[in-house]
Scaffold this motif. Sequence first.
Motif, mmCIF file in Angstrom:
data_model
loop_
_atom_site.group_PDB
_atom_site.id
_atom_site.type_symbol
_atom_site.label_atom_id
_atom_site.label_comp_id
_atom_site.label_asym_id
_atom_site.label_seq_id
_atom_site.Cartn_x
_atom_site.Cartn_y
_atom_site.Cartn_z
ATOM 1 N N GLY A 1 -48.317 36.362 38.125
ATOM 2 C CA GLY A 1 -49.470 37.083 38.637
ATOM 3 C C GLY A 1 -50.711 36.225 38.694
ATOM 4 N N CYS A 2 -50.526 34.899 38.635
ATOM 5 C CA CYS A 2 -51.644 33.963 38.662
ATOM 6 C C CYS A 2 -51.699 33.233 39.999
ATOM 7 N N VAL A 3 -52.695 32.376 40.151
ATOM 8 C CA VAL A 3 -52.914 31.643 41.392
ATOM 9 C C VAL A 3 -52.748 30.152 41.124
ATOM 10 N N PRO A 4 -51.797 29.475 41.793
ATOM 11 C CA PRO A 4 -51.661 28.029 41.597
ATOM 12 C C PRO A 4 -52.799 27.274 42.275
ATOM 13 N N LEU A 5 -53.279 26.226 41.603
ATOM 14 C CA LEU A 5 -54.384 25.428 42.128
ATOM 15 C C LEU A 5 -54.042 23.956 41.928
ATOM 16 N N THR A 6 -53.534 23.324 42.968
ATOM 17 C CA THR A 6 -53.200 21.906 42.875
ATOM 18 C C THR A 6 -54.485 21.095 42.860
ATOM 19 N N VAL A 7 -54.666 20.298 41.816
ATOM 20 C CA VAL A 7 -55.923 19.562 41.645
ATOM 21 C C VAL A 7 -55.743 18.054 41.732
ATOM 22 N N GLY A 8 -54.538 17.603 42.049
ATOM 23 C CA GLY A 8 -54.330 16.175 42.225
ATOM 24 C C GLY A 8 -53.001 15.716 41.690
ATOM 25 N N GLY A 9 -52.809 14.401 41.754
ATOM 26 C CA GLY A 9 -51.575 13.799 41.274
ATOM 27 C C GLY A 9 -51.541 13.711 39.762
ATOM 28 N N LEU A 10 -50.480 13.082 39.255
ATOM 29 C CA LEU A 10 -50.315 13.001 37.807
ATOM 30 C C LEU A 10 -51.427 12.179 37.159
ATOM 31 N N ASP A 11 -52.069 11.309 37.932
ATOM 32 C CA ASP A 11 -53.190 10.550 37.394
ATOM 33 C C ASP A 11 -54.365 11.453 37.034
ATOM 34 N N ARG A 12 -54.426 12.651 37.629
ATOM 35 C CA ARG A 12 -55.510 13.589 37.322
ATOM 36 C C ARG A 12 -55.215 14.420 36.084
ATOM 37 N N ALA A 13 -53.968 14.387 35.603
ATOM 38 C CA ALA A 13 -53.598 15.205 34.452
ATOM 39 C C ALA A 13 -54.387 14.825 33.204
ATOM 40 N N ALA A 14 -54.757 13.571 33.083
ATOM 41 C CA ALA A 14 -55.540 13.145 31.925
ATOM 42 C C ALA A 14 -56.914 13.807 31.916
ATOM 43 N N TYR A 15 -57.488 14.018 33.115
ATOM 44 C CA TYR A 15 -58.779 14.704 33.204
ATOM 45 C C TYR A 15 -58.626 16.179 32.831
ATOM 46 N N LEU A 16 -57.526 16.786 33.266
ATOM 47 C CA LEU A 16 -57.262 18.178 32.898
ATOM 48 C C LEU A 16 -57.093 18.300 31.390
ATOM 49 N N ALA A 17 -56.391 17.348 30.785
ATOM 50 C CA ALA A 17 -56.199 17.371 29.340
ATOM 51 C C ALA A 17 -57.531 17.211 28.597
ATOM 52 N N ALA A 18 -58.378 16.304 29.096
ATOM 53 C CA ALA A 18 -59.675 16.096 28.452
ATOM 54 C C ALA A 18 -60.557 17.335 28.578
ATOM 55 N N ALA A 19 -60.535 17.973 29.766
ATOM 56 C CA ALA A 19 -61.318 19.189 29.957
ATOM 57 C C ALA A 19 -60.830 20.292 29.027
ATOM 58 N N THR A 20 -59.513 20.380 28.843
ATOM 59 C CA THR A 20 -58.959 21.396 27.948
ATOM 60 C C THR A 20 -59.376 21.150 26.509
ATOM 61 N N ALA A 21 -59.348 19.889 26.074
ATOM 62 C CA ALA A 21 -59.787 19.563 24.716
ATOM 63 C C ALA A 21 -61.237 19.975 24.510
ATOM 64 N N PHE A 22 -62.073 19.724 25.520
ATOM 65 C CA PHE A 22 -63.485 20.112 25.438
ATOM 66 C C PHE A 22 -63.628 21.623 25.342
ATOM 67 N N LEU A 23 -62.855 22.356 26.163
ATOM 68 C CA LEU A 23 -62.917 23.818 26.141
ATOM 69 C C LEU A 23 -62.446 24.373 24.796
ATOM 70 N N ILE A 24 -61.377 23.806 24.251
ATOM 71 C CA ILE A 24 -60.875 24.267 22.953
ATOM 72 C C ILE A 24 -61.951 24.107 21.888
ATOM 73 N N GLY A 25 -62.662 22.976 21.925
ATOM 74 C CA GLY A 25 -63.748 22.765 20.970
ATOM 75 C C GLY A 25 -64.839 23.810 21.102
ATOM 76 N N LEU A 26 -65.177 24.170 22.335
ATOM 77 C CA LEU A 26 -66.197 25.203 22.545
ATOM 78 C C LEU A 26 -65.722 26.552 22.016
ATOM 79 N N TRP A 27 -64.491 26.924 22.347
ATOM 80 C CA TRP A 27 -63.966 28.219 21.893
ATOM 81 C C TRP A 27 -63.950 28.297 20.369
ATOM 82 N N HIS A 28 -63.531 27.220 19.730
ATOM 83 C CA HIS A 28 -63.439 27.240 18.266
ATOM 84 C C HIS A 28 -64.812 27.262 17.598
ATOM 85 N N SER A 29 -65.839 26.813 18.318
ATOM 86 C CA SER A 29 -67.187 26.856 17.756
ATOM 87 C C SER A 29 -67.918 28.143 18.113
ATOM 88 N N GLY A 30 -67.226 29.054 18.799
ATOM 89 C CA GLY A 30 -67.806 30.359 19.101
ATOM 90 C C GLY A 30 -68.615 30.422 20.375
#
Length: 212
Positions: free
Chosen positions: A168-197
């Motif tokens: 029930g979600c929407v796929p969003l292709t954001v680039g090749g596998l070289d872009r996965a590192a940016y997605l991972a870094a963005a996720t790490a940043f988001l996790i830090g924000l969520w954990h800090s409230g």
Amino acid sequence: MRIGIIGTGNMADALGGRWAAAGHRVLFGGRSPERAGALADRTGQSAGTLQEAAAFGDAVLLAVPYDAVAGVLAALGAADGALRGRLVVDCTNAVGPGFRLTTGTGPGAARTIADATGARVVKAFNHLPDSVWRLTPPAFADGPVAVPLCGDEEAALDTVGALVRDLGCVPLTVGGLDRAAYLAAATAFLIGLWHSGHDPRTLLPPFEVVTA
């Protein structure tokens, strides 16, 4: 679609259960036969070994903690080609203390997995916790969840996109596998924000403002 799932934790449970409910055939494989069997019983699907999950069907979800990936791949025999040419969906997050990437300045998790296995890797489903994937459907006030996908092969991206839509979600292709590192870094940043409230949405203006 036939989906092998390597792992028996929360992400394996959430995504595997939703795909089973959508009519896919799922085989759970893990280092604990008891945990794999429990997931299979709960979802009405099958359980097997790591090797059986890796060889099962159209796609393989790698759903283990990133610090366990090397050991799981070694047990699987990945160096001997157990995943070579297979479509592997990588939902891992290489996030360590301080919400920093444990991959450092080297290749990201998805590229490391691809190089170690020879698999056709697509990075997906890593940016949100299992609690979101258990929603039916994963949607909020602004609409269904968009799932960023990173991969180098169009056919692999199309297959994973179909699995995204089946949640029930929407796929969003954001680039090749070289872009996965940016997605991972963005996720790490988001996790830090969520954990800090903090709510990450307060950092971003509405789309209409950006495009005006």
